[in-house]
Write a protein that holds these residues in place. Structure first.
Motif, short mmCIF file in Angstrom:
data_model
loop_
_atom_site.label_atom_id
_atom_site.label_comp_id
_atom_site.label_asym_id
_atom_site.label_seq_id
_atom_site.Cartn_x
_atom_site.Cartn_y
_atom_site.Cartn_z
N ALA A 108 -51.87 -74.82 -36.78
CA ALA A 108 -51.43 -74.71 -35.38
C ALA A 108 -50.73 -73.35 -35.24
CB ALA A 108 -50.51 -75.85 -34.99
N PRO A 109 -51.53 -72.28 -35.13
CA PRO A 109 -50.92 -70.95 -35.01
C PRO A 109 -50.12 -70.83 -33.71
CG PRO A 109 -53.30 -70.84 -34.77
CD PRO A 109 -52.96 -72.25 -35.08
N PHE A 110 -49.39 -69.76 -33.57
CA PHE A 110 -48.44 -69.62 -32.47
C PHE A 110 -48.93 -68.70 -31.36
CE2 PHE A 110 -45.91 -71.10 -35.93
CZ PHE A 110 -44.97 -71.92 -35.33
N SER A 111 -48.56 -69.08 -30.16
CA SER A 111 -48.56 -68.17 -29.03
C SER A 111 -47.07 -67.99 -28.73
CB SER A 111 -49.31 -68.76 -27.83
OG SER A 111 -48.63 -69.88 -27.33
N PHE A 112 -46.75 -67.10 -27.81
CA PHE A 112 -45.33 -66.85 -27.54
C PHE A 112 -45.07 -66.85 -26.05
CE2 PHE A 112 -46.28 -65.21 -31.68
CZ PHE A 112 -45.20 -65.61 -32.43
N LYS A 113 -43.87 -67.26 -25.69
CA LYS A 113 -43.45 -67.33 -24.31
C LYS A 113 -42.05 -66.72 -24.21
CE LYS A 113 -42.59 -70.51 -20.57
NZ LYS A 113 -43.22 -71.54 -19.83
N VAL A 114 -41.79 -66.03 -23.12
CA VAL A 114 -40.45 -65.51 -22.89
C VAL A 114 -39.71 -66.51 -22.01
CG1 VAL A 114 -39.08 -63.63 -21.91
CG2 VAL A 114 -41.23 -63.12 -23.09
N SER A 115 -38.57 -66.96 -22.50
CA SER A 115 -37.75 -67.92 -21.77
C SER A 115 -36.29 -67.51 -21.94
CB SER A 115 -37.97 -69.33 -22.31
OG SER A 115 -37.12 -70.25 -21.68
N GLU A 116 -35.61 -67.29 -20.82
CA GLU A 116 -34.20 -66.90 -20.83
C GLU A 116 -33.96 -65.71 -21.77
OE1 GLU A 116 -31.56 -70.24 -21.31
OE2 GLU A 116 -32.82 -71.50 -20.05
N HIS A 117 -34.80 -64.70 -21.64
CA HIS A 117 -34.71 -63.45 -22.39
C HIS A 117 -34.88 -63.62 -23.90
CE1 HIS A 117 -33.53 -61.59 -18.66
NE2 HIS A 117 -32.56 -62.48 -18.52
N GLN A 118 -35.56 -64.69 -24.30
CA GLN A 118 -35.86 -64.93 -25.71
C GLN A 118 -37.36 -65.10 -25.86
OE1 GLN A 118 -33.40 -68.52 -26.56
NE2 GLN A 118 -32.92 -67.42 -28.44
N ILE A 119 -37.89 -64.65 -26.98
CA ILE A 119 -39.29 -64.90 -27.30
C ILE A 119 -39.33 -66.22 -28.06
CG2 ILE A 119 -41.31 -64.12 -28.57
CD1 ILE A 119 -40.29 -61.25 -28.13
N ILE A 120 -40.04 -67.18 -27.49
CA ILE A 120 -40.11 -68.53 -28.06
C ILE A 120 -41.50 -68.73 -28.66
CG2 ILE A 120 -39.88 -71.00 -27.59
CD1 ILE A 120 -37.32 -69.44 -26.97
N PRO A 121 -41.59 -69.05 -29.96
CA PRO A 121 -42.90 -69.33 -30.57
C PRO A 121 -43.37 -70.74 -30.18
CG PRO A 121 -41.16 -69.60 -32.20
CD PRO A 121 -40.50 -69.15 -30.93
N LEU A 122 -44.61 -70.83 -29.73
CA LEU A 122 -45.17 -72.12 -29.34
C LEU A 122 -46.44 -72.40 -30.15
CD1 LEU A 122 -44.84 -71.78 -25.46
CD2 LEU A 122 -43.44 -73.19 -26.96
N PRO A 123 -46.40 -73.37 -31.06
CA PRO A 123 -47.60 -73.69 -31.83
C PRO A 123 -48.68 -74.27 -30.91
CG PRO A 123 -45.79 -75.14 -32.44
CD PRO A 123 -45.27 -74.20 -31.43
N VAL A 124 -49.93 -73.89 -31.18
CA VAL A 124 -51.06 -74.33 -30.38
C VAL A 124 -51.96 -75.19 -31.26
CG1 VAL A 124 -53.04 -73.59 -29.03
CG2 VAL A 124 -50.95 -72.21 -29.03
N GLY A 125 -52.16 -76.43 -30.86
CA GLY A 125 -53.02 -77.33 -31.64
C GLY A 125 -52.66 -78.77 -31.36
N LYS A 126 -53.22 -79.64 -32.21
CA LYS A 126 -52.92 -81.06 -32.09
C LYS A 126 -51.43 -81.29 -32.31
CE LYS A 126 -55.76 -82.07 -35.33
NZ LYS A 126 -56.51 -82.75 -36.39
N ILE A 127 -50.92 -82.33 -31.71
CA ILE A 127 -49.49 -82.61 -31.75
C ILE A 127 -48.96 -82.68 -33.18
CG2 ILE A 127 -49.77 -85.12 -31.53
CD1 ILE A 127 -46.92 -83.11 -30.01
N GLU A 128 -49.70 -83.38 -34.06
CA GLU A 128 -49.21 -83.51 -35.44
C GLU A 128 -49.17 -82.15 -36.14
OE1 GLU A 128 -53.48 -84.97 -35.21
OE2 GLU A 128 -51.64 -85.53 -34.21
#
Length: 192
Positions: A106-126
């Protein structure tokens, strides 16, 4: 009055608080992630400490038996590795390779939230939950924080924590530290 927490979230570090979902009470080891609802509850409590969890997992998340079993297997591997590190045996290259494989699922995409870069894994929940935890461990290794990993001084406790100051003895004063203080006081009073 604050709400009583189900899990001992003593570190604010997702991987350590995940390992610490196994506790000892009255001399017996207890698994705090024994059902799908327990996993939901843990994710819900962790939302307060981890911005990725709050962005990634909603209250409607479907937790399956497969997810529960994969989490428990992964927790067992992490506990073994973290206890070896706490005992100053170090992390093996095989362990780091395992973490990398978990992130690849589940590699990561990234999102900016409240001036922070947040890593978001992409894939099945497990895969996403395990990837997030594995990423956290790799960040701890990279930041050399695991060099300060300790076991609680209470021999009956299995909780682990980071002690960067080098003086901390207990997992938490509320959990073990206070118990030991009370026991010493009672022993002192009996001796009078």
């Amino acid at each position: 009055m604050s709400e009583m927490k189900k899990f001992p979230l003593i570190t604010g570090i997702i991987s350590l608080d995940f390992i610490n979902t196994e506790v000892v009470r009255r001399g017996q080891r207890h698994n705090l992630l024994s059902s799908e609802n327990d996993v939901k509850d843990w994710l819900h409590e962790m939302k307060d400490y981890n911005p990725t969890i709050s962005l990634l997992f909603t209250d409607e998340i479907e937790v399956t038996n497969l997810l529960l079993n994969e989490l428990l297997t992964f927790r067992s591997l992490l506990r073994e590795a973290f206890e070896a590190i706490a005992d100053r045996k170090g992390a093996s290259s095989e362990f780091l390779g395992l973490l990398e494989k978990k992130i690849e699922a589940a590699p990561f995409s990234f999102k900016v939230s409240e001036h922070q870069i947040i890593p978001l894994p992409v894939g099945k929940i497990e895969d996403s939950i395990i990837s997030l935890i594995a990423y956290d461990v790799i960040k701890l290794v990279e930041g050399k924080k695991l060099n300060s990993l300790k076991r609680c001084s209470n021999p009956e406790c299995v909780l682990l924590f980071i002690d960067e100051g080098g003086r901390r003895k207990w997992c938490s004063m509320k959990i073990c530290g206070n118990r030991k203080k009370v026991a010493r006081y009672q022993k002192k009073e009996k001796g009078r």
